[in-house]
Scaffold this motif. Structure first.
Motif, mmCIF file in Angstrom:
data_model
loop_
_atom_site.group_PDB
_atom_site.id
_atom_site.type_symbol
_atom_site.label_atom_id
_atom_site.label_comp_id
_atom_site.label_asym_id
_atom_site.label_seq_id
_atom_site.Cartn_x
_atom_site.Cartn_y
_atom_site.Cartn_z
ATOM 1 N N ALA A 1 132.509 66.981 132.444
ATOM 2 C CA ALA A 1 131.341 67.365 131.654
ATOM 3 C C ALA A 1 131.150 68.881 131.654
ATOM 4 C CB ALA A 1 130.088 66.671 132.199
ATOM 5 N N ILE A 2 131.357 69.516 132.797
ATOM 6 C CA ILE A 2 131.229 70.972 132.872
ATOM 7 C C ILE A 2 132.319 71.633 132.040
ATOM 8 C CG2 ILE A 2 131.377 72.973 134.412
ATOM 9 C CD1 ILE A 2 130.113 71.150 136.593
ATOM 10 N N LEU A 3 133.531 71.108 132.102
ATOM 11 C CA LEU A 3 134.632 71.649 131.310
ATOM 12 C C LEU A 3 134.315 71.554 129.816
ATOM 13 C CD1 LEU A 3 138.397 71.198 131.952
ATOM 14 C CD2 LEU A 3 137.489 70.844 129.666
ATOM 15 N N ALA A 4 133.728 70.436 129.385
ATOM 16 C CA ALA A 4 133.368 70.287 127.978
ATOM 17 C C ALA A 4 132.361 71.354 127.562
ATOM 18 C CB ALA A 4 132.793 68.894 127.724
ATOM 19 N N PHE A 5 131.386 71.634 128.438
ATOM 20 C CA PHE A 5 130.434 72.689 128.132
ATOM 21 C C PHE A 5 131.132 74.046 128.076
ATOM 22 C CE2 PHE A 5 127.974 76.217 129.856
ATOM 23 C CZ PHE A 5 127.065 76.369 128.822
ATOM 24 N N GLN A 6 132.010 74.319 129.041
ATOM 25 C CA GLN A 6 132.713 75.606 129.054
ATOM 26 C C GLN A 6 133.470 75.826 127.760
ATOM 27 O OE1 GLN A 6 134.957 74.882 132.633
ATOM 28 N NE2 GLN A 6 133.644 76.220 133.879
ATOM 29 N N ARG A 7 134.129 74.805 127.277
ATOM 30 C CA ARG A 7 134.877 74.936 126.022
ATOM 31 C C ARG A 7 133.936 75.223 124.856
ATOM 32 N NH1 ARG A 7 139.275 69.974 126.806
ATOM 33 N NH2 ARG A 7 140.736 71.160 128.126
ATOM 34 N N SER A 8 132.793 74.542 124.816
ATOM 35 C CA SER A 8 131.857 74.744 123.708
ATOM 36 C C SER A 8 131.231 76.132 123.757
ATOM 37 C CB SER A 8 130.757 73.673 123.744
ATOM 38 O OG SER A 8 129.854 73.886 124.817
ATOM 39 N N GLU B 1 125.109 70.295 137.078
ATOM 40 C CA GLU B 1 124.993 68.828 137.048
ATOM 41 C C GLU B 1 123.761 68.411 136.259
ATOM 42 O OE1 GLU B 1 127.115 67.699 141.331
ATOM 43 O OE2 GLU B 1 124.948 68.039 141.215
ATOM 44 N N LYS B 2 122.646 69.092 136.506
ATOM 45 C CA LYS B 2 121.413 68.764 135.780
ATOM 46 C C LYS B 2 121.580 69.014 134.292
ATOM 47 C CE LYS B 2 116.458 69.759 135.639
ATOM 48 N NZ LYS B 2 115.359 70.550 136.271
ATOM 49 N N TYR B 3 122.202 70.147 133.943
ATOM 50 C CA TYR B 3 122.332 70.504 132.538
ATOM 51 C C TYR B 3 123.234 69.533 131.779
ATOM 52 C CZ TYR B 3 123.119 73.048 128.266
ATOM 53 O OH TYR B 3 123.197 73.379 126.939
#
Length: 243
Positions: free
Chosen positions: A45-52, A27-29
């Protein structure tokens, strides 16, 4: 390659993963309210990071693999910000056991960007301190552990080596080796040579070791020409290997 909070809540209507063990950290990241409870916005938001970051599965769940790749993303800009790895005029492979990362630097230049690793479990901890790459075997198999494949092996301490693995890097610990994903091990093979220095410090999360090697004095860039070398290497095959 990092887009904290870059996805809107409507980007993945079915994103419904539950709260993960690394919820607050993620959450912080990704710049969401830090309350330790999964929301649709958190999930997206976490899913977007996982994809990247290439995390699989990319489902919005704040699990160990996602957290570990977050540490990689955080370190990418300046992996040695805490100055734990000695800055030298020669090439140094830096192994941070606490963050479970490896990178290669020479002076202040990063030659091989940080990638995730898996070091030794309890009872088989990866040794800390200065070493050199003393033996390399591109298609090595373990003589101790059921002929386990150890592709792109680069031995630096007794039977402990950098090498690739085919399975889940984020589960458990090794028998002392520094495991990398196969493609990362292949790139590290190209980045290092015999006699290159290796410096290992820190403590793998979940292991009991508490003692780090002696602190290494920082060497300013302008003094690099007089750096002391790491200890000499012995160019013989390892009598015992780990995996």
């Amino acid at each position: 390659m990092v887009w904290p909070g870059s996805a809107g809540a409507g980007a993945v209507p079915g994103c419904a993963a539950g709260t993960g063990p690394y919820q607050r950290e993620m959450e912080k990241y990704v710049e969401q309210p830090v309350d330790g409870r999964q929301s649709v916005a958190d999930c997206v938001a976490i899913l977007a990071f996982q994809r990247s970051a290439g995390v699989r599965p990319a489902d919005g769940y704040a699990g160990l693999a996602t957290y570990r790749m977050m540490l990689v993303a955080q370190a990418r800009k300046n992996p040695n910000a805490a100055k734990k790895c000695p800055v030298r005029s020669y090439k140094v492979a830096c192994v941070d056991l606490s963050r479970q990362l490896v990178w290669v630097q020479q002076g202040s230049k990063v030659l091989y960007e940080p990638v995730p690793v898996r070091s030794g479990r309890d009872g088989y901890e990866t040794r800390t301190g200065w070493f050199r790459v003393y033996w390399r075997s591109i298609d090595h198999h373990s003589t101790l552990y059921d002929n386990a494949p150890m592709p792109y092996s680069q031995f630096f301490s007794g039977g402990q080596a950098f090498h690739g693995v085919y399975g889940d890097l984020f589960k458990g610990g090794s028998h002392g080796c520094v495991n990398l994903r196969y493609d990362d091990a292949k790139r590290l093979w190209k980045a290092l040579r015999l006699d290159d220095a290796v410096y290992v410090w820190g403590v793998k999360p979940g292991t009991w070791r508490t003692a780090d090697p002696r602190p290494v004095a920082e060497v300013p860039d302008e003094s690099l020409a007089g750096d002391p070398p790491p200890p000499p290497a012995v160019h013989t095959p390892p009598p015992v290997d780990g995996s």
